[in-house]
Design a protein around this motif. Structure first.
Motif, mmCIF file in Angstrom:
data_model
loop_
_atom_site.group_PDB
_atom_site.id
_atom_site.type_symbol
_atom_site.label_atom_id
_atom_site.label_comp_id
_atom_site.label_asym_id
_atom_site.label_seq_id
_atom_site.Cartn_x
_atom_site.Cartn_y
_atom_site.Cartn_z
ATOM 1 N N UNK A 1 -38.955 -31.573 -118.306
ATOM 2 C CA UNK A 1 -38.866 -31.758 -116.950
ATOM 3 C C UNK A 1 -40.197 -32.828 -115.919
ATOM 4 N N UNK A 2 -40.971 -33.389 -116.991
ATOM 5 C CA UNK A 2 -42.015 -33.842 -116.482
ATOM 6 C C UNK A 2 -42.391 -35.080 -117.630
ATOM 7 N N UNK A 3 -42.314 -36.120 -116.994
ATOM 8 C CA UNK A 3 -42.698 -37.587 -117.898
ATOM 9 C C UNK A 3 -43.569 -38.509 -117.162
ATOM 10 N N UNK A 4 -44.529 -39.076 -117.668
ATOM 11 C CA UNK A 4 -45.471 -39.918 -116.965
ATOM 12 C C UNK A 4 -45.969 -39.408 -115.760
ATOM 13 N N UNK A 5 -46.278 -38.124 -115.558
ATOM 14 C CA UNK A 5 -46.820 -37.337 -114.610
ATOM 15 C C UNK A 5 -45.885 -37.255 -113.364
ATOM 16 N N UNK A 6 -44.566 -37.464 -113.538
ATOM 17 C CA UNK A 6 -43.415 -37.490 -112.717
ATOM 18 C C UNK A 6 -42.544 -36.320 -112.900
ATOM 19 N N UNK A 7 -42.031 -35.747 -111.765
ATOM 20 C CA UNK A 7 -40.822 -34.785 -111.995
ATOM 21 C C UNK A 7 -40.151 -34.791 -110.807
#
Length: 314
Positions: free
Chosen positions: A126-132
Motif C-alpha cells: 500500500x506504499x510505493x515511492x513514499x506514496x500511499x
C-alpha cells in the motif's frame, strides 16, 4: 548504535531519508549527519555535531549540546501532492467511472517521490515511492507510482457504492480530496501501447502469441482478452491479493464480445489467476469475421461497453 536504512531512497534529500535505531542513537563529536533518525529510546548530539533532518525518540529524550556548537536544521517539507479533478480512471481505457476490484490510474502532480513498481508475489503493497492512497477511508494496493501517475486497485469493499473519495499522502504530506464515481461495471481492454486504443492485449489462446500483424489469430481459434472492470466475481480474493487458480474467480455476469462487429462465443470470463484486478475473457473468433490487421474488438458487460481495441485475424 549502528544506523540502518529505513526506506528506499529516490532523491538525495534529508527530508526523504529515514534511519531506524532499535535502542539509542548518538551523533558523535563534530559529526555531520543528514536524514531523519527514529530511535526506540533516546538520541544524543555531542559537541559540535550537526543534524540536517529530524530526531525522533520514542522512549527517552533528544539532547543537543548547543553549548558546544551542536545544531539541528529541520528540512522544509516537500510540495503537496495534487490529484487532478476527474483523473481517477480505468487503468486500461483511461475513462471513468471505475469499478470495485478493478485496476485504476490516478493522474496529478507530486504523487510520488521517484518511481517504483510493486514486486510479485502479492499481496500488493500500500506504499510505493513514499506514496500511499486512501479510497473510501481504506488503503489502496499499489501497482506502480511516479510523480504524475499512480496505478492502484479499487478496493473490492466499495462494491455497491456510487461514489467515494480519494486522498494521496506523499512523504507525510496530504493531497486534495477528489470524488471518484463508481459503477458496477466499467470494462476496459488493455492495449500494448498503454493508450486505450490500437493493438489490444489479446493472445491467441493455444500459442500464447499476441494476435497482432505477423501472428494473426485464425478464424475459429480462441483468443484471450485481458481487461479490467468486469464486476463481481465468485471466489473473490481479498483486496490486493492475486486471483486463485483453483477454483477460478468467475464473473457473476457473463460479458459479450464482438470481433469485427460479429458476436463471439465466450468460453471463460473471470479474474486471471495469479494477478490482481486483471480479468481474462476467452472467446472464439467467428468464422464470418473479415480478416485484417486491425479488426476491432469490444467487450460489453451489464449496460457498459469497453474501449475499442484491434487485433489481427486471418
Amino acid at each position: 548504535s549502528t544506523l540502518f536504512p529505513y526506506t528506499t531512497l529516490f532523491r538525495s534529500k534529508a527530508a526523504n531519508i529515514f534511519w531506524q535505531v532499535g535502542s539509542s542513537a548518538t551523533i558523535g563529536t563534530t559529526s555531520v549527519f543528514q536524514g531523519n533518525i527514529l530511535a526506540a529510546i533516546s538520541i544524543s548530539m555531542l559537541t559540535g555535531s550537526t543534524l540536517t533532518g529530524r530526531a525522533l525518540a520514542m522512549g527517552g529524550a533528544v539532547s543537543i549540546d548547543t553549548g558546544g556548537g551542536g545544531s539541528a536544521t529541520i528540512p522544509v517539507a516537500g510540495t503537496a501532492p495534487v490529484i487532478n479533478p476527474s483523473s481517477v480512471v480505468n487503468g486500461a481505457s483511461y475513462v471513468s467511472p471505475v469499478a470495485a476490484g478493478s485496476i485504476a490510474a490516478v493522474f496529478g502532480t507530486n504523487l510520488a517521490i521517484g518511481q517504483e513498481s510493486s514486486v510479485m508475489p502479492t499481496p500488493l503493497p500500500d506504499t510505493l515511492a513514499q506514496s500511499f492512497f486512501t479510497i473510501g477511508g481504506q488503503f489502496a494496493p499499489l501497482y506502480f507510482a511516479m510523480p504524475t501517475q499512480v496505478n492502484l486497485q479499487i478496493p473490492w469493499e466499495l462494491a455497491g457504492q456510487t461514489q467515494t473519495s480519494i486522498v494521496a499522502s506523499v512523504n507525510g504530506v496530504a493531497s486534495n480530496t477528489v470524488t471518484v464515481p463508481l459503477a458496477p461495471f466499467a470494462p476496459g481492454i488493455f492495449t500494448m501501447g498503454s493508450t486505450g486504443a490500437g493493438q489490444g492485449a489479446v493472445l491467441i489462446a493455444p500459442t500464447g502469441e499476441l494476435a497482432a500483424p505477423g501472428s494473426p489469430a485464425p478464424r475459429g481459434e480462441y483468443i484471450s482478452i485481458f481487461c479490467t472492470g468486469l464486476g463481481a466475481v465468485t471466489n473473490q480474493p481479498a483486496t490486493g491479493v492475486a486471483a486463485p487458480g483453483a477454483p477460478y474467480s468467475l464473473t457473476k455476469t457473463t460479458p459479450t464480445v464482438t470481433i469485427g462487429g460479429v458476436g463471439a462465443v465466450v468460453y471463460y470470463s473471470g479474474l486471471a489467476p495469479g494477478f490482481v484486478g486483471l480479468y481474462q475473457v476467452n472467446a472464439q473468433v467467428p468464422m464470418s469475421v473479415s480478416p485484417g490487421n486491425a479488426v476491432p474488438v469490444i467487450v460489453g458487460v451489464g449496460n457498459a461497453t469497453s474501449n475499442t481495441v484491434t487485433i489481427a485475424v486471418m
